[in-house]
Design a protein around this motif. Sequence first.
Motif: not given
Length: 205
Positions: A53, A86, A110, A127
Amino acid sequence: MLFPAIEKAIRAFDFESIATERKTTLQPLIDFIQNKVTNHQEVRLNFICTHNSRRSHLSQVWTQTAASHFNIKNVFCYSGGTEATALFPMVAKTLEQSGFKIKTIAAGNNPIYVIKYAENEHSIIGFSKTYDDDFNPKSEFAAILTCSQADGGCPFIAGAEKRIPITFEDPKAFDNTPQQAEKYQERSLQIATEMFYIFSQIKSY
């Protein structure tokens, strides 16, 4: 040519700010890349963190940019987590501040971002995904562990030719605080400086 704002950011990088001890931590990645370049092989780097992330994305994006800046060919950078969450929006915002052009191409839990560092280079697709996702390589890559949790939790990465821990402090600690933007920028610039230092050491043939 990288976007002018990114070129400007690069000029401020100070390799002298990297401690000798830290350079020792970075050396195995220099050696891995140099070996591939010398043997005219593709360089595949998968940056792995727990949630894919923050730090792993910053590492992926800046490393791909560094390879382009130093004109080291056939470098392919990836990122993944031990779980998918995410890409944290502040990461995208921080990269934009350094001159990257970012577009969201899919929303939802996401989101998928297109991250560009130059007009004529492949965009990076950002992503969150697991490190063994189909989007990532299955063999002949270096697994670079960017957080201590992933380093401890992933003693074995299937398909990795080499496992290299290069861990960074998590800017997440400053989420929802007045220092958030400053701390994300600080971490981004640390990662950028170290990845550019790594590629500055590579001799191409």
